[in-house]
Design a protein around this motif. Sequence first.
Motif, mmCIF file in Angstrom:
data_model
loop_
_atom_site.group_PDB
_atom_site.id
_atom_site.type_symbol
_atom_site.label_atom_id
_atom_site.label_comp_id
_atom_site.label_asym_id
_atom_site.label_seq_id
_atom_site.Cartn_x
_atom_site.Cartn_y
_atom_site.Cartn_z
ATOM 1 N N ALA A 15 5.231 10.524 0.177
ATOM 2 C CA ALA A 15 3.903 10.425 -0.449
ATOM 3 C C ALA A 15 3.270 9.095 -0.075
ATOM 4 C CB ALA A 15 4.025 10.556 -1.960
ATOM 5 N N TYR A 16 2.227 9.126 0.730
ATOM 6 C CA TYR A 16 1.443 7.941 1.068
ATOM 7 C C TYR A 16 0.206 7.915 0.176
ATOM 8 C CZ TYR A 16 4.254 7.523 5.301
ATOM 9 O OH TYR A 16 5.295 7.370 6.169
ATOM 10 N N GLN A 17 -0.176 6.710 -0.248
ATOM 11 C CA GLN A 17 -1.330 6.584 -1.133
ATOM 12 C C GLN A 17 -2.300 5.553 -0.582
ATOM 13 O OE1 GLN A 17 -0.363 5.669 -5.188
ATOM 14 N NE2 GLN A 17 -2.457 5.739 -5.902
ATOM 15 N N LYS A 18 -3.576 5.945 -0.499
ATOM 16 C CA LYS A 18 -4.617 4.991 -0.094
ATOM 17 C C LYS A 18 -5.256 4.463 -1.372
ATOM 18 C CE LYS A 18 -8.311 6.454 2.104
ATOM 19 N NZ LYS A 18 -9.278 6.847 3.165
ATOM 20 N N GLN A 19 -5.062 3.148 -1.589
ATOM 21 C CA GLN A 19 -5.520 2.560 -2.848
ATOM 22 C C GLN A 19 -7.033 2.424 -2.850
ATOM 23 O OE1 GLN A 19 -3.671 2.048 -5.358
ATOM 24 N NE2 GLN A 19 -1.598 1.426 -4.769
ATOM 25 N N GLN A 20 -7.609 2.743 -3.991
ATOM 26 C CA GLN A 20 -9.031 2.491 -4.219
ATOM 27 C C GLN A 20 -9.096 1.518 -5.370
ATOM 28 O OE1 GLN A 20 -10.915 6.238 -4.925
ATOM 29 N NE2 GLN A 20 -10.738 6.900 -2.806
ATOM 30 N N THR A 21 -9.111 0.244 -5.043
ATOM 31 C CA THR A 21 -8.927 -0.778 -6.078
ATOM 32 C C THR A 21 -10.163 -1.646 -6.212
ATOM 33 O OG1 THR A 21 -8.051 -2.336 -4.488
ATOM 34 C CG2 THR A 21 -6.482 -0.881 -5.527
ATOM 35 N N HIS A 77 2.087 -3.424 -11.155
ATOM 36 C CA HIS A 77 2.425 -4.739 -10.597
ATOM 37 C C HIS A 77 1.372 -5.166 -9.577
ATOM 38 C CE1 HIS A 77 6.323 -4.703 -12.556
ATOM 39 N NE2 HIS A 77 6.615 -3.544 -12.012
ATOM 40 N N SER A 78 0.945 -4.246 -8.755
ATOM 41 C CA SER A 78 -0.065 -4.571 -7.750
ATOM 42 C C SER A 78 -1.381 -4.989 -8.413
ATOM 43 C CB SER A 78 -0.310 -3.362 -6.842
ATOM 44 O OG SER A 78 0.868 -2.973 -6.195
ATOM 45 N N PHE A 79 -1.740 -4.307 -9.485
ATOM 46 C CA PHE A 79 -2.979 -4.633 -10.194
ATOM 47 C C PHE A 79 -2.962 -6.094 -10.650
ATOM 48 C CE2 PHE A 79 -5.997 -4.834 -13.598
ATOM 49 C CZ PHE A 79 -6.975 -3.897 -13.305
ATOM 50 N N ILE A 80 -1.869 -6.500 -11.269
ATOM 51 C CA ILE A 80 -1.747 -7.885 -11.753
ATOM 52 C C ILE A 80 -1.729 -8.858 -10.576
ATOM 53 C CG2 ILE A 80 -0.242 -9.479 -13.002
ATOM 54 C CD1 ILE A 80 0.726 -7.025 -14.627
#
Length: 827
Positions: A61-67, A297-300
């Motif tokens: 599962a690959y995910q393209k982040q929309q942050t 964790h990435s969000f922080i």
Amino acid sequence: MTDTRRRVKVYTLNEDRQWDDRGTGHVSSGYVERLKGMSLLVRAESDGSLLLESKINPNTAYQKQQTPFMSPKDTLIVWSEAENYDLALSFQEKAGCDEIWEKICQVQGKDPSVDITQDLVDESEEERFDDMSSPGLELPSCELSRLEEIAELVASSLPSPLRREKLALALENEGYIKKLLELFHVCEDLENIEGLHHLYEIIKGIFLLNRTALFEVMFSEECIMDVIGCLEYDPALSQPRKHREFLTKTAKFKEVIPISDPELKQKIHQTYRVQYIQDMVLPTPSVFEENMLSTLHSFIFFNKVEIVGMLQEDEKFLTDLFAQLTDEATDEEKRQELVNFLKEFCAFSQTLQPQNRDAFFKTLSNMGILPALEVILGMDDTQVRSAATDIFSYLVEYNPSMVREFVMQEAQQNDDDILLINLIIEHMICDTDPELGGAVQLMGLLRTLVDPENMLATANKTEKTEFLGFFYKHCMHVLTAPLLANTTEDKPSKDDFQTAQLLALVLELLTFCVEHHTYHIKNYIINKDILRRVLVLMASKHAFLALCALRFKRKIIGLKDEFYNRYIMKSFLFEPVVKAFLNNGSRYNLMNSAIIEMFEFIRVEDIKSLTAHVIENYWKALEDVDYVQTFKGLKLRFEQQRERQDNPKLDSMRSILRNHRYRRDARTLEDEEEMWFNTDEDDMEDGEAVVSPSDKTKNDDDIMDPISKFMERKKLKESEEKEVLLKTNLSGRQSPSFKLSLSSGTKTNLTSQSSTTNLPGSPGSPGSPGSPGSPGSVPKNTSQTAAITTKGGLVGLVDYPDDDEDDDEDEDKEDTLPLSKKAKFDS
């Protein structure tokens, strides 16, 4: 590759759930024979090395982040390489991210418009058919009566990646989270504990969906406190937590310097609350759940990066911060807030990429952070000083050279007492903590500063030379002050636990210096008589301190440096060690083993000077120790050494038998000659010969004897040469002598007995000039092989392992010399 579209940062998620930067490079996709499939390749832009080689698996599962925290958006691709190994590619440009995403979707047969690919490996065929046939997941209506049904739906969707995706899409599209939070208020008003427990399970499950779009809603200003409220009602607890009360009443946000940017202010609030949710609110995740919280964790992580960047760009903010820090008019409470803010600011910087961290600390350095720390460390407030120490540790660990450069520059203008590094040493010495926690931290920082391994390796090594010279001149006396103050008598003047701990730290740093600083610490120890003062601590009632003192001496002896050895013998510095050994008695403990190991090292390494000193002065105290053979072995070494001195010919015979050749080992000097040369050198350096006080009073004749013998042999050799030359001139022929046949075929008849007699098997007195191994023996470079003959025939063959070229040169020299000079040369 120079295309910035494909320029990426490679990140991996470590065990602490923090993203580690693995380097910058350029990404490409292609078929890799070894992996048998299309793969993602990242090569470092610095040297072209392979940073990443990852096969695009059809089921990953690959995910393209929309942050909201990336600029521009859609520049991050995240996936799990293994169960607990997450990877991320952060693209410099959105176009490059889209290109690689299309490649991944092409391999997996997906539409590039999706933001996540699916993994159906763990699903049964029936589940797979059901999931593919249903266009989406229909959520129950958001009502109190259906909370249990909603909780069960969320829990049943978590094991399946496709179900998680459909659940997340449904929650996003229908604004479901806000409806759930409205029900939370209703349940609290009605005190519906069962409904609150269901909401806890639902919100916790939404966290495990690991979806950035859902986090955006949950962490928004209007929703985040209600989300925290839902997580207070853990069914496993008898009473709900009071997280909201803590965040609103206890934890108060203070603007030490006014922040004008509302976006920055909101980002700080959000990050603090999300960090609180991760650390305090969410239960400790299982191994499976922990891997599903990577997006949190990435969000922080990226929020902190953004906060540091925004603050760093605000020059007015930093200027005001440092101005108020160093202003004497700033009250203590305000200063404490400023220091705590700066400490947190530096802690946030640890999330930055290396090049951004470089810019961050360079900015702080230009703003004057080191002079500001010097002012803060001189204050009386212990909390302020503690925070300043933490800030200083960030600077030292990141760039010790920057700190060294500052302290050397300020030494040209200020007195030693107010130097930054001396303030650090004083805080270490004056730490009031019974366990000396702060002192241990400061000692580690000092060791980093004086460690030559992290000093800049320039051509002339100026940093090492200049800084160590500065440190021993301006700072070492401050470091050793408590040691010298406590060792003025035969035992420590203060021997309480805290003082012993402090002195142990000082000794640990001094031991480090002995190992790494060579002549700087050597001069300091000998000139200040440091070792004698350290060995006073052998009498401490605290075994760990006595062992630290012993370890310090052991490190010195381990260097096998004759300067140190002469200093030890001259001051009789084995006495405290022997005394501690005898006081320890027959107890088999660490002290006993450490002392025996020291003497065993002297025996095994055959340190002659120390062996003789120990046996001559302490043998009577040690001769009864028979449970180890160390001391008897030392005595045997000493006797063999004396025997060789008294009978040089016997030593030569042993050398010949050991080597199975009639030759002398060129690497070793005769003991008498060695003492002659060492004594002469010592006189030039220290003004006196290396002789212990006891030897000066008792054995002057014995020590002078080798020198006298050396001079007598020299005179005897000269007289013999004159006599031989005289006989040759009078008779016109040579006296009975041996013939020396050179390997080249030429023969030279030599008349000098000093060069041909007294070889093994021939007559001669011990110690005569012609003895093997003595100054009068034939130089081994005279020829490569020589047959020694008498009137009676061949005596023996001598093999000298030298090059033929040297032989030829020596023969040429002999052929051109007069007979008298040949004799001198050969002798």
